[in-house]
Design an enzyme around this catalytic site. Sequence first.
Site, PDB file in Angstrom:
ATOM      1  N   GLY A  11      30.256  24.099 -18.636  1.00 33.10           N
ATOM      2  CA  GLY A  11      29.805  23.348 -17.465  1.00 33.10           C
ATOM      3  C   GLY A  11      29.975  21.852 -17.659  1.00 33.10           C
ATOM      4  N   TYR A 146      15.538  27.474  -7.745  1.00 35.85           N
ATOM      5  CA  TYR A 146      15.903  26.599  -8.876  1.00 35.85           C
ATOM      6  C   TYR A 146      14.648  25.930  -9.439  1.00 35.85           C
ATOM      7  CZ  TYR A 146      18.492  22.891 -11.371  1.00 35.85           C
ATOM      8  OH  TYR A 146      19.013  22.036 -12.313  1.00 35.85           O
ATOM      9  N   THR A 176      22.805  13.227 -12.515  1.00 35.04           N
ATOM     10  CA  THR A 176      23.763  12.768 -13.528  1.00 35.04           C
ATOM     11  C   THR A 176      25.164  12.980 -12.971  1.00 35.04           C
ATOM     12  OG1 THR A 176      22.210  13.307 -15.279  1.00 35.04           O
ATOM     13  CG2 THR A 176      24.516  13.170 -15.917  1.00 35.04           C
ATOM     14  N   ARG A 187      27.589  18.496  -4.416  1.00 35.28           N
ATOM     15  CA  ARG A 187      26.682  17.368  -4.618  1.00 35.28           C
ATOM     16  C   ARG A 187      27.277  16.094  -4.028  1.00 35.28           C
ATOM     17  NH1 ARG A 187      24.051  18.743 -10.361  1.00 35.28           N
ATOM     18  NH2 ARG A 187      26.057  19.734 -10.659  1.00 35.28           N
TER      19      ARG A 187
HETATM   20  N1  UDP Z   1      23.999  14.687   0.294  1.00 36.51           N
HETATM   21  C1  UDP Z   1      24.744  14.134   1.301  1.00 36.51           C
HETATM   22  N2  UDP Z   1      26.034  14.594   1.504  1.00 36.51           N
HETATM   23  C2  UDP Z   1      26.603  15.558   0.734  1.00 36.51           C
HETATM   24  C3  UDP Z   1      25.849  16.098  -0.318  1.00 36.51           C
HETATM   25  C4  UDP Z   1      24.559  15.640  -0.512  1.00 36.51           C
HETATM   26  O1  UDP Z   1      24.265  13.252   2.037  1.00 36.51           O
HETATM   27  O2  UDP Z   1      27.773  15.912   0.989  1.00 36.51           O
HETATM   28  C5  UDP Z   1      22.633  14.194   0.078  1.00 36.51           C
HETATM   29  C6  UDP Z   1      21.589  15.295  -0.114  1.00 36.51           C
HETATM   30  O3  UDP Z   1      21.049  15.697   1.120  1.00 36.51           O
HETATM   31  C7  UDP Z   1      20.568  14.585  -1.001  1.00 36.51           C
HETATM   32  C8  UDP Z   1      21.410  13.617  -1.821  1.00 36.51           C
HETATM   33  O4  UDP Z   1      22.639  13.457  -1.142  1.00 36.51           O
HETATM   34  O5  UDP Z   1      19.669  13.857  -0.230  1.00 36.51           O
HETATM   35  C9  UDP Z   1      21.719  14.111  -3.231  1.00 36.51           C
HETATM   36  O6  UDP Z   1      22.164  15.433  -3.114  1.00 36.51           O
HETATM   37  P1  UDP Z   1      22.806  16.236  -4.292  1.00 36.51           P
HETATM   38  O7  UDP Z   1      23.244  17.536  -3.735  1.00 36.51           O
HETATM   39  O8  UDP Z   1      23.828  15.386  -4.951  1.00 36.51           O
HETATM   40  O9  UDP Z   1      21.653  16.480  -5.344  1.00 36.51           O
HETATM   41  P2  UDP Z   1      20.047  16.614  -5.283  1.00 36.51           P
HETATM   42  O10 UDP Z   1      19.594  15.331  -5.854  1.00 36.51           O
HETATM   43  O11 UDP Z   1      19.580  16.759  -3.849  1.00 36.51           O
HETATM   44  O12 UDP Z   1      19.755  17.786  -6.098  1.00 36.51           O
END
Ligand code: UDP
Length: 313
Positions: A11, A146, A176, A187
């Site tokens: 990973g 999770y 990270t 993400r």
């Molecule tokens: N997010 C976004 N657009 C994307 C993916 C994520 O605006 O294409 C937002 C998501 O809703 C969250 C933040 O970015 O508020 C971080 O999301 P991520 O999935 O990276 O990780 P998390 O910290 O939520 O586990």
Amino acid sequence: MKRVLITGAAGFIGSHLCDRFLREGFHVIGMDNLLTGSMKNIEHLFSEPHFEFHHHDITTYVHVAGDLDYILHFASPASPIDYLKMPIQTLKVGSLGTHHLLGLAKAKKSRILIASTSEVYGDPLIHPQVEEYWGNVNPIGPRGVYDEAKRFMEAITMAYHRFHGVEVRIIRIFNTYGPRMRIEDGRALPAFMAQALRGEGLTVYGDGSQTRSFCYVNDLVEGIYRLLHGAYSLPVNMGNPDEISIMQLAKEILDLVGNKEAYIDYRPLPEDDPKVRQPDISLAKRLFGWEPKVPRNEGLVHTLEYFKTELGK
Ligand code: UDP
């Protein structure tokens, strides 16, 4: 020669840990079931005499021959879309998988470090998050599989420590980023980079005012290395306290990539999406003199290079 088992070795963070422990002169046993990991992340290690790979699902019994000084447990789907797609596997690897590794640690008298997460704080009611905060988690919401798996993981790890005297280390990892993140893991950071490089819309969820704090992977790996060798058994936050809104992140990536066709594309905010997140890292600073060193503008450049290569741009 010290021997370390690293789960989730194929990973994102796991593969960087394999690199680091090999560089430090360890014999590294990497384990992964390749559910979300990729052999590409570790193929450069197959010529290393002190690296071995075991394709194994740790939710079934884990066997490792010989001595084991350390176990680093980094196996789990880790992005929101992954654990929504694989809710049962996510729950099993955090619970059954962790149980197997604790049993292994007890049998081999190994020190075990487990990867917990800022998600144990849920949508936090205190800000920034300190280790003493118990969190605000919806157990049956979409992220519950999770969050609760990781909370159980911490509970069973402390139980093995208190009841069986197993030496444990617990890191709570905040967002990270860096090379080897999966482009399609959903993400924000890899999504925005891929979208900007392709000249598409950057999918900002909600109004983009929700915040996160992004830590470059090398800084995190340094923290993990120090935590493992330290003498502290309770959870320790590690992440970069430099907090920004998701909209600001999108803008920084747009500027960095400089593709005039890319734009911001607003999408609905997912359910139970934490509004803020920032680690309080005073404990890690006090215990290990650790704090992140790589500023975001530098980390983003390294990460972009990786995604450019991946996408052939
Ligand atoms: N997010 C976004 N657009 C994307 C993916 C994520 O605006 O294409 C937002 C998501 O809703 C969250 C933040 O970015 O508020 C971080 O999301 P991520 O999935 O990276 O990780 P998390 O910290 O939520 O586990």
